[in-house]
Write a protein that holds these residues in place. Structure first.
Motif, PDB file in Angstrom:
ATOM      1  N   LYS A  93      17.572  28.979 -11.108  1.00 50.89           N
ATOM      2  CA  LYS A  93      18.239  29.895 -12.249  1.00 50.89           C
ATOM      3  C   LYS A  93      19.318  30.690 -11.865  1.00 50.89           C
ATOM      4  CE  LYS A  93      16.913  32.185 -16.552  1.00 50.89           C
ATOM      5  NZ  LYS A  93      17.900  33.270 -16.385  1.00 50.89           N
ATOM      6  N   LEU A  94      19.096  31.636 -10.863  1.00 51.47           N
ATOM      7  CA  LEU A  94      19.912  32.457 -10.443  1.00 51.47           C
ATOM      8  C   LEU A  94      21.253  31.852  -9.624  1.00 51.47           C
ATOM      9  CD1 LEU A  94      17.193  35.084  -9.003  1.00 51.47           C
ATOM     10  CD2 LEU A  94      18.995  35.363 -10.778  1.00 51.47           C
ATOM     11  N   ILE A  95      20.904  30.701  -9.033  1.00 55.92           N
ATOM     12  CA  ILE A  95      21.818  29.980  -8.321  1.00 55.92           C
ATOM     13  C   ILE A  95      22.737  29.331  -9.267  1.00 55.92           C
ATOM     14  CG2 ILE A  95      22.725  28.016  -6.798  1.00 55.92           C
ATOM     15  CD1 ILE A  95      19.966  28.657  -5.219  1.00 55.92           C
ATOM     16  N   ASN A  96      22.204  28.700 -10.501  1.00 56.59           N
ATOM     17  CA  ASN A  96      22.955  28.218 -11.416  1.00 56.59           C
ATOM     18  C   ASN A  96      23.970  29.165 -12.226  1.00 56.59           C
ATOM     19  OD1 ASN A  96      23.891  26.002 -12.831  1.00 56.59           O
ATOM     20  ND2 ASN A  96      22.342  26.174 -14.463  1.00 56.59           N
ATOM     21  N   GLU A  97      23.339  30.402 -11.925  1.00 55.43           N
ATOM     22  CA  GLU A  97      24.124  31.732 -12.925  1.00 55.43           C
ATOM     23  C   GLU A  97      25.122  32.207 -11.744  1.00 55.43           C
ATOM     24  OE1 GLU A  97      20.934  34.275 -13.963  1.00 55.43           O
ATOM     25  OE2 GLU A  97      20.582  32.989 -15.863  1.00 55.43           O
ATOM     26  N   GLY A  98      25.197  31.619 -10.600  1.00 50.65           N
ATOM     27  CA  GLY A  98      26.604  32.166  -9.596  1.00 50.65           C
ATOM     28  C   GLY A  98      25.648  33.198  -8.602  1.00 50.65           C
ATOM     29  N   ALA A  99      24.529  33.041  -8.397  1.00 49.97           N
ATOM     30  CA  ALA A  99      23.911  34.231  -7.302  1.00 49.97           C
ATOM     31  C   ALA A  99      24.524  33.874  -5.915  1.00 49.97           C
ATOM     32  CB  ALA A  99      22.531  33.995  -7.178  1.00 49.97           C
ATOM     33  N   LEU A 100      24.867  32.637  -5.531  1.00 47.00           N
ATOM     34  CA  LEU A 100      25.403  32.231  -4.368  1.00 47.00           C
ATOM     35  C   LEU A 100      27.050  32.021  -4.199  1.00 47.00           C
ATOM     36  CD1 LEU A 100      22.750  30.067  -2.680  1.00 47.00           C
ATOM     37  CD2 LEU A 100      22.949  32.388  -2.428  1.00 47.00           C
ATOM     38  N   ASP A 101      27.689  32.565  -5.199  1.00 45.34           N
ATOM     39  CA  ASP A 101      29.188  32.374  -5.543  1.00 45.34           C
ATOM     40  C   ASP A 101      29.621  33.621  -4.587  1.00 45.34           C
ATOM     41  OD1 ASP A 101      28.653  30.152  -6.773  1.00 45.34           O
ATOM     42  OD2 ASP A 101      29.310  30.864  -8.860  1.00 45.34           O
ATOM     43  N   GLU A 102      29.159  34.701  -4.815  1.00 46.21           N
ATOM     44  CA  GLU A 102      29.578  35.926  -4.136  1.00 46.21           C
ATOM     45  C   GLU A 102      28.667  36.463  -2.878  1.00 46.21           C
ATOM     46  OE1 GLU A 102      31.351  38.774  -6.763  1.00 46.21           O
ATOM     47  OE2 GLU A 102      32.373  37.161  -7.968  1.00 46.21           O
TER      48      GLU A 102
ATOM     49  N   THR B  79      26.732  21.983  -4.968  1.00 49.10           N
ATOM     50  CA  THR B  79      26.481  20.738  -6.247  1.00 49.10           C
ATOM     51  C   THR B  79      26.723  21.308  -7.589  1.00 49.10           C
ATOM     52  OG1 THR B  79      24.969  19.610  -4.490  1.00 49.10           O
ATOM     53  CG2 THR B  79      24.847  19.077  -6.749  1.00 49.10           C
ATOM     54  N   LEU B  80      26.148  22.549  -7.648  1.00 50.40           N
ATOM     55  CA  LEU B  80      26.372  22.816  -9.247  1.00 50.40           C
ATOM     56  C   LEU B  80      27.602  23.374  -9.372  1.00 50.40           C
ATOM     57  CD1 LEU B  80      23.080  25.163  -9.376  1.00 50.40           C
ATOM     58  CD2 LEU B  80      23.496  23.211 -10.691  1.00 50.40           C
TER      59      LEU B  80
ATOM     60  N   PHE C 106      38.171  28.879  -9.824  1.00 46.93           N
ATOM     61  CA  PHE C 106      37.481  30.091 -10.068  1.00 46.93           C
ATOM     62  C   PHE C 106      36.456  30.147 -11.304  1.00 46.93           C
ATOM     63  CE2 PHE C 106      41.472  31.358  -7.610  1.00 46.93           C
ATOM     64  CZ  PHE C 106      40.714  31.777  -6.619  1.00 46.93           C
ATOM     65  N   GLN C 107      36.608  29.517 -12.040  1.00 44.94           N
ATOM     66  CA  GLN C 107      35.543  29.290 -13.302  1.00 44.94           C
ATOM     67  C   GLN C 107      34.296  28.562 -12.676  1.00 44.94           C
ATOM     68  OE1 GLN C 107      36.918  27.856 -16.966  1.00 44.94           O
ATOM     69  NE2 GLN C 107      38.685  28.628 -16.782  1.00 44.94           N
ATOM     70  N   SER C 108      34.358  27.663 -11.803  1.00 47.24           N
ATOM     71  CA  SER C 108      33.232  26.908 -11.405  1.00 47.24           C
ATOM     72  C   SER C 108      32.578  27.699 -10.119  1.00 47.24           C
ATOM     73  CB  SER C 108      33.717  25.620 -10.780  1.00 47.24           C
ATOM     74  OG  SER C 108      34.423  24.865 -11.642  1.00 47.24           O
ATOM     75  N   GLY C 109      33.090  28.839  -9.634  1.00 49.75           N
ATOM     76  CA  GLY C 109      32.527  29.583  -8.705  1.00 49.75           C
ATOM     77  C   GLY C 109      32.985  29.511  -7.293  1.00 49.75           C
TER      78      GLY C 109
ATOM     79  N   ASN D 266      24.884  35.849  -0.268  1.00 48.30           N
ATOM     80  CA  ASN D 266      24.425  35.119   0.445  1.00 48.30           C
ATOM     81  C   ASN D 266      23.009  34.739   0.292  1.00 48.30           C
ATOM     82  OD1 ASN D 266      23.055  37.078   1.573  1.00 48.30           O
ATOM     83  ND2 ASN D 266      24.542  37.659   3.079  1.00 48.30           N
ATOM     84  N   VAL D 267      22.385  33.876   1.127  1.00 47.81           N
ATOM     85  CA  VAL D 267      20.936  33.543   0.741  1.00 47.81           C
ATOM     86  C   VAL D 267      19.975  34.716   1.089  1.00 47.81           C
ATOM     87  CG1 VAL D 267      19.173  31.817   1.616  1.00 47.81           C
ATOM     88  CG2 VAL D 267      21.342  31.199   1.280  1.00 47.81           C
ATOM     89  N   VAL D 268      20.249  35.399   1.841  1.00 43.00           N
ATOM     90  CA  VAL D 268      19.466  36.422   2.385  1.00 43.00           C
ATOM     91  C   VAL D 268      19.464  37.332   1.144  1.00 43.00           C
ATOM     92  CG1 VAL D 268      19.344  38.597   3.781  1.00 43.00           C
ATOM     93  CG2 VAL D 268      19.955  36.578   4.654  1.00 43.00           C
ATOM     94  N   THR D 269      20.440  37.743   0.462  1.00 40.15           N
ATOM     95  CA  THR D 269      20.568  38.638  -0.725  1.00 40.15           C
ATOM     96  C   THR D 269      19.607  38.027  -2.057  1.00 40.15           C
ATOM     97  OG1 THR D 269      22.571  39.470  -0.111  1.00 40.15           O
ATOM     98  CG2 THR D 269      22.042  39.824  -2.545  1.00 40.15           C
ATOM     99  N   LEU D 270      19.799  36.480  -2.162  1.00 42.87           N
ATOM    100  CA  LEU D 270      19.113  35.909  -2.991  1.00 42.87           C
ATOM    101  C   LEU D 270      17.511  36.146  -2.747  1.00 42.87           C
ATOM    102  CD1 LEU D 270      18.733  33.788  -5.559  1.00 42.87           C
ATOM    103  CD2 LEU D 270      19.264  32.120  -3.899  1.00 42.87           C
ATOM    104  N   ALA D 271      17.332  35.736  -1.512  1.00 43.05           N
ATOM    105  CA  ALA D 271      15.689  35.845  -1.167  1.00 43.05           C
ATOM    106  C   ALA D 271      15.296  37.206  -1.332  1.00 43.05           C
ATOM    107  CB  ALA D 271      15.682  35.284   0.529  1.00 43.05           C
ATOM    108  N   THR D 272      16.005  38.352  -1.102  1.00 44.71           N
ATOM    109  CA  THR D 272      15.652  39.529  -1.462  1.00 44.71           C
ATOM    110  C   THR D 272      15.317  40.080  -2.716  1.00 44.71           C
ATOM    111  OG1 THR D 272      16.689  40.286   0.602  1.00 44.71           O
ATOM    112  CG2 THR D 272      16.144  42.235  -0.891  1.00 44.71           C
ATOM    113  N   ARG D 273      16.048  39.400  -3.781  1.00 44.39           N
ATOM    114  CA  ARG D 273      15.777  39.443  -5.104  1.00 44.39           C
ATOM    115  C   ARG D 273      14.764  38.622  -5.484  1.00 44.39           C
ATOM    116  NH1 ARG D 273      21.343  37.804  -8.502  1.00 44.39           N
ATOM    117  NH2 ARG D 273      20.042  38.146 -10.139  1.00 44.39           N
ATOM    118  N   LEU D 274      14.449  37.746  -4.877  1.00 40.90           N
ATOM    119  CA  LEU D 274      12.941  37.114  -5.164  1.00 40.90           C
ATOM    120  C   LEU D 274      12.021  37.668  -4.684  1.00 40.90           C
ATOM    121  CD1 LEU D 274      14.510  33.576  -4.714  1.00 40.90           C
ATOM    122  CD2 LEU D 274      13.919  34.545  -6.987  1.00 40.90           C
ATOM    123  N   GLY D 275      12.079  38.599  -3.827  1.00 42.16           N
ATOM    124  CA  GLY D 275      10.974  39.056  -3.036  1.00 42.16           C
ATOM    125  C   GLY D 275      10.288  38.325  -1.817  1.00 42.16           C
TER     126      GLY D 275
END
Length: 197
Positions: free
Chosen positions: A90-99, A134-135, A156-159, A101-110
């Protein structure tokens, strides 16, 4: 992931109940499809099955321009098995990795980025970065198909962080530029519009 035999039987029947549950990759063409693709069936020895579009793309396959696997329902294989993976997707679909990185995403997920990578490999069959790519390409393809946005706007609209990355992702996935895909689509739609006019 469903067994090879189950996927193969569903593919040969073009069973709509399996649409989005797996993707068929054709080794001889380098293209992956939905199980409902109307194209001629490849020989069974020439196919492989993947749980997600991202997994097929990670293995080097391009999406079919006929059945458009980016429009398939998202693979439910991971759904309900891990809340962490569902939240990450869900977070990736909302653009979490557009700006970020994976370390930041993982930290958000705990969790650690290493654990996130293991979960993605098990449930998605691709890395978080591959899913994000892919998204992004799927969003861009929908924008290409649905209007007359400029390539820069679509990128830019696609991320995508730049027009260069956008063009490179399309060339890698489809083997052609986004403007080439748009021109092909316009040529195929134009006779239909004239016949209705």
């Amino acid at each position: 992931m469903l067994s090879f035999e189950t996927c193969n039987a569903a593919r040969l029947r073009r069973d709509p109940k399996y649409d989005g549950c797996f993707f068929t990759a054709v080794k001889t063409t380098g293209i992956y499809c939905r199980p409902v693709c109307p194209a001629k069936h490849p020989l069974t020895r020439n196919v492989a099955y993947y749980p997600t579009a991202a997994a097929a793309e990670a293995a080097g396959y391009r999406p079919c321009l006929r059945c458009r696997p980016e429009t398939a329902p998202f693979c439910p294989a991971w759904n309900g098995t891990r809340a962490t993976v569902a939240r990450a997707v869900k977070l990736i679909n909302e653009g979490a990795l557009d700006e970020d990185n994976v370390v930041t995403l993982a930290t958000r997920l705990g969790i650690s980025s290493r654990h996130l990578a293991r979960l993605f490999e098990r449930h998605i069959g691709a890395t978080p970065q591959q899913l994000a790519k892919t998204l992004r390409v799927q969003r861009a393809k929908r924008l290409l198909d649905s209007g007359d946005h400029t390539m820069t706007d679509i990128a830019f609209q696609s991320g995508f962080g730049s027009l260069r990355r956008f063009n490179a992702a399309f060339a890698e996935l489809y083997g052609r530029s986004p403007s080439s895909l748009r021109a092909t689509r316009k040529r195929s739609v134009e006779p239909f519009r004239r016949s209705r006019g």
